[in-house]
Structures are given as structure tokens and as C-alpha cells.
Scaffold this motif. Structure first.
Motif, PDB file in Angstrom:
ATOM      1  N   UNK A   1      44.535  49.757  48.365  1.00  0.00           N
ATOM      2  CA  UNK A   1      43.230  50.376  48.603  1.00  0.00           C
ATOM      3  C   UNK A   1      42.379  49.535  49.548  1.00  0.00           C
ATOM      4  N   UNK A   2      42.380  48.227  49.366  1.00  0.00           N
ATOM      5  CA  UNK A   2      41.542  47.392  50.239  1.00  0.00           C
ATOM      6  C   UNK A   2      42.051  47.396  51.675  1.00  0.00           C
ATOM      7  N   UNK A   3      43.310  47.779  51.878  1.00  0.00           N
ATOM      8  CA  UNK A   3      43.869  47.847  53.230  1.00  0.00           C
ATOM      9  C   UNK A   3      43.557  49.176  53.919  1.00  0.00           C
ATOM     10  N   UNK A   4      43.376  50.247  53.147  1.00  0.00           N
ATOM     11  CA  UNK A   4      43.227  51.575  53.751  1.00  0.00           C
ATOM     12  C   UNK A   4      41.775  52.038  53.874  1.00  0.00           C
ATOM     13  N   UNK A   5      40.848  51.414  53.144  1.00  0.00           N
ATOM     14  CA  UNK A   5      39.440  51.820  53.277  1.00  0.00           C
ATOM     15  C   UNK A   5      38.853  51.244  54.565  1.00  0.00           C
ATOM     16  N   UNK A   6      37.780  51.845  55.007  1.00  0.00           N
ATOM     17  CA  UNK A   6      37.021  51.319  56.136  1.00  0.00           C
ATOM     18  C   UNK A   6      36.234  50.124  55.612  1.00  0.00           C
ATOM     19  N   UNK A   7      36.783  48.933  55.776  1.00  0.00           N
ATOM     20  CA  UNK A   7      36.241  47.729  55.135  1.00  0.00           C
ATOM     21  C   UNK A   7      34.771  47.491  55.458  1.00  0.00           C
ATOM     22  N   UNK A   8      34.387  47.728  56.680  1.00  0.00           N
ATOM     23  CA  UNK A   8      33.000  47.457  57.092  1.00  0.00           C
ATOM     24  C   UNK A   8      32.004  48.391  56.408  1.00  0.00           C
ATOM     25  N   UNK A   9      32.499  49.523  55.902  1.00  0.00           N
ATOM     26  CA  UNK A   9      31.645  50.506  55.232  1.00  0.00           C
ATOM     27  C   UNK A   9      32.023  50.686  53.768  1.00  0.00           C
ATOM     28  N   UNK A  10      32.519  49.618  53.140  1.00  0.00           N
ATOM     29  CA  UNK A  10      32.923  49.696  51.740  1.00  0.00           C
ATOM     30  C   UNK A  10      32.293  48.567  50.947  1.00  0.00           C
ATOM     31  N   UNK A  11      31.728  48.951  49.808  1.00  0.00           N
ATOM     32  CA  UNK A  11      31.150  47.994  48.865  1.00  0.00           C
ATOM     33  C   UNK A  11      31.898  48.152  47.546  1.00  0.00           C
ATOM     34  N   UNK A  12      32.437  47.054  47.043  1.00  0.00           N
ATOM     35  CA  UNK A  12      33.111  47.049  45.755  1.00  0.00           C
ATOM     36  C   UNK A  12      32.151  46.507  44.703  1.00  0.00           C
ATOM     37  N   UNK A  13      32.025  47.226  43.605  1.00  0.00           N
ATOM     38  CA  UNK A  13      31.233  46.768  42.473  1.00  0.00           C
ATOM     39  C   UNK A  13      32.203  46.437  41.347  1.00  0.00           C
ATOM     40  N   UNK A  14      32.021  45.281  40.732  1.00  0.00           N
ATOM     41  CA  UNK A  14      32.943  44.867  39.676  1.00  0.00           C
ATOM     42  C   UNK A  14      32.194  44.095  38.597  1.00  0.00           C
ATOM     43  N   UNK A  15      32.791  44.070  37.442  1.00  0.00           N
ATOM     44  CA  UNK A  15      32.241  43.318  36.323  1.00  0.00           C
ATOM     45  C   UNK A  15      33.112  42.096  36.097  1.00  0.00           C
ATOM     46  N   UNK A  16      32.521  40.900  36.204  1.00  0.00           N
ATOM     47  CA  UNK A  16      33.330  39.692  35.972  1.00  0.00           C
ATOM     48  C   UNK A  16      33.744  39.603  34.500  1.00  0.00           C
ATOM     49  N   UNK A  17      34.793  38.848  34.260  1.00  0.00           N
ATOM     50  CA  UNK A  17      35.264  38.663  32.885  1.00  0.00           C
ATOM     51  C   UNK A  17      35.109  37.205  32.473  1.00  0.00           C
ATOM     52  N   UNK A  18      35.227  36.975  31.182  1.00  0.00           N
ATOM     53  CA  UNK A  18      35.114  35.610  30.664  1.00  0.00           C
ATOM     54  C   UNK A  18      36.289  34.744  31.095  1.00  0.00           C
ATOM     55  N   UNK A  19      37.452  35.357  31.221  1.00  0.00           N
ATOM     56  CA  UNK A  19      38.632  34.610  31.644  1.00  0.00           C
ATOM     57  C   UNK A  19      38.968  34.971  33.088  1.00  0.00           C
ATOM     58  N   UNK A  20      39.045  33.995  33.968  1.00  0.00           N
ATOM     59  CA  UNK A  20      39.324  34.279  35.380  1.00  0.00           C
ATOM     60  C   UNK A  20      40.681  34.955  35.562  1.00  0.00           C
TER      61      UNK A  20
END
Length: 160
Positions: free
Chosen positions: A32-51
Motif C-alpha cells: 500500500x505504501x508503494x502504490x499510494x500517491x505518497x505526497x498526498x497521503x497521511x497515515x494515522x496510527x495508534x502507537x502500542x506499548x510494545x514496539x
């Protein structure tokens, strides 16, 4: 068009998923990160307690490609996150200029209907919402394995 990719609980609970499905979701996220238009993409994520090194590596590759990443909290509202995006990246996310793409865990629950960032909540605000099913999985539904749980989740989505 701006893509807002929400990786809601992406890392999830690996012990509740078979190893092949778990690895496949990471592979599809990498795709997915290879096929999206990277310059126009924002990823939202929730960090976890364990890396999670694999997730962190994918995030770094994506940033190198030009995508933006922002941590979110389950307790925040959509309005709060949109304001945070505007403050951090100087991008105003609207219904007219964006597509919301959901992926992560608990497809029929958190992603579809129960979290503050569910498809239901975005749709109420009249955003264009899509699912990237190849990076979704469901742990909370009954089923004897990952395949059956995901089939039940798909049926719930279909009837929603």
C-alpha cells in the motif's frame, strides 16, 4: 485528492491471528505504501506499548517516500484529529478533497462501527470512506480460525 489512511489498531493481537495472515497484512501494508500517491497521503496510527519493528520499518520507508504519519488516540474525536493534521502539516482535510481509507484490526467492530474513527463516524460527516480489506483482520468475532472470523466480519459489513 488526499488519502487519509487510518491504521486503527493495526498491530492488534498477533497471538489471536495465524502467522500467515499476520505476515500477509504487513506485506499488503508494504504494498500500500508503494502504490499510494505518497505526497498526498497521511497515515494515522495508534502507537502500542510494545514496539513493533516491522511496523516501524514500514513507516520509515513510507516517510522516505514522502508520506506523512501522525499518531492518534482512540479517545480523540475526528474534529480533533483533523485540526491536528491542519496544525502539523498545514493541510485542511475536507469531504471534497479527501478519501478516508480504513485498515487494521476488528473489521466489523472498531473499523466499521464502534470506534471514534470508524467508517460509521466518518460517513456521518459525509466523508468518502473505503476499506483496504487486505490489511484488515478481525479478532473479536467467534470463529475457529482467522479465515472464518474474517468471513463473518465481511458478512457483517455487507449487512451494515
Amino acid at each position: 485528492m488526499i488519502n487519509v489512511v487510518i491504521l486503527n489498531h493495526f498491530i492488534g493481537y498477533p497471538a489471536l491471528e495465524d502467522a500467515c495472515s499476520h505476515a500477509l497484512r504487513y506485506s499488503k501494508l508494504l504494498n500500500l505504501i508503494q502504490v499510494v500517491d505518497a505526497k498526498n497521503t497521511i497515515f494515522l496510527y495508534r502507537p502500542t506499548d510494545t514496539p513493533d519493528q516491522k511496523f516501524n520499518d514500514i513507516m520509515e520507508i513510507s516517510k522516505t517516500n514522502g508520506s506523512k504519519w501522525l499518531q492518534i488516540s482512540d479517545k480523540r474525536s475526528i474534529e480533533y484529529v483533523l485540526q491536528n493534521i491542519k496544525n502539523k502539516f498545514s493541510i485542511d482535510i475536507t469531504q471534497e478533497n479527501s478519501t478516508i481509507i480504513l485498515g487494521g484490526t476488528n473489521t466489523a467492530g472498531c473499523l466499521l462501527r464502534t470506534s471514534n474513527f470508524s467508517a460509521k463516524q466518518w460517513a456521518k460527516k459525509e466523508f468518502n470512506v473505503k476499506f483496504c480489506l487486505s490489511i484488515c483482520t478481525d479478532y473479536e468475532l467467534d470463529g475457529i480460525n482467522t479465515v472464518e472470523k474474517n468471513q463473518i466480519a465481511a458478512a457483517i459489513m455487507y449487512q451494515f
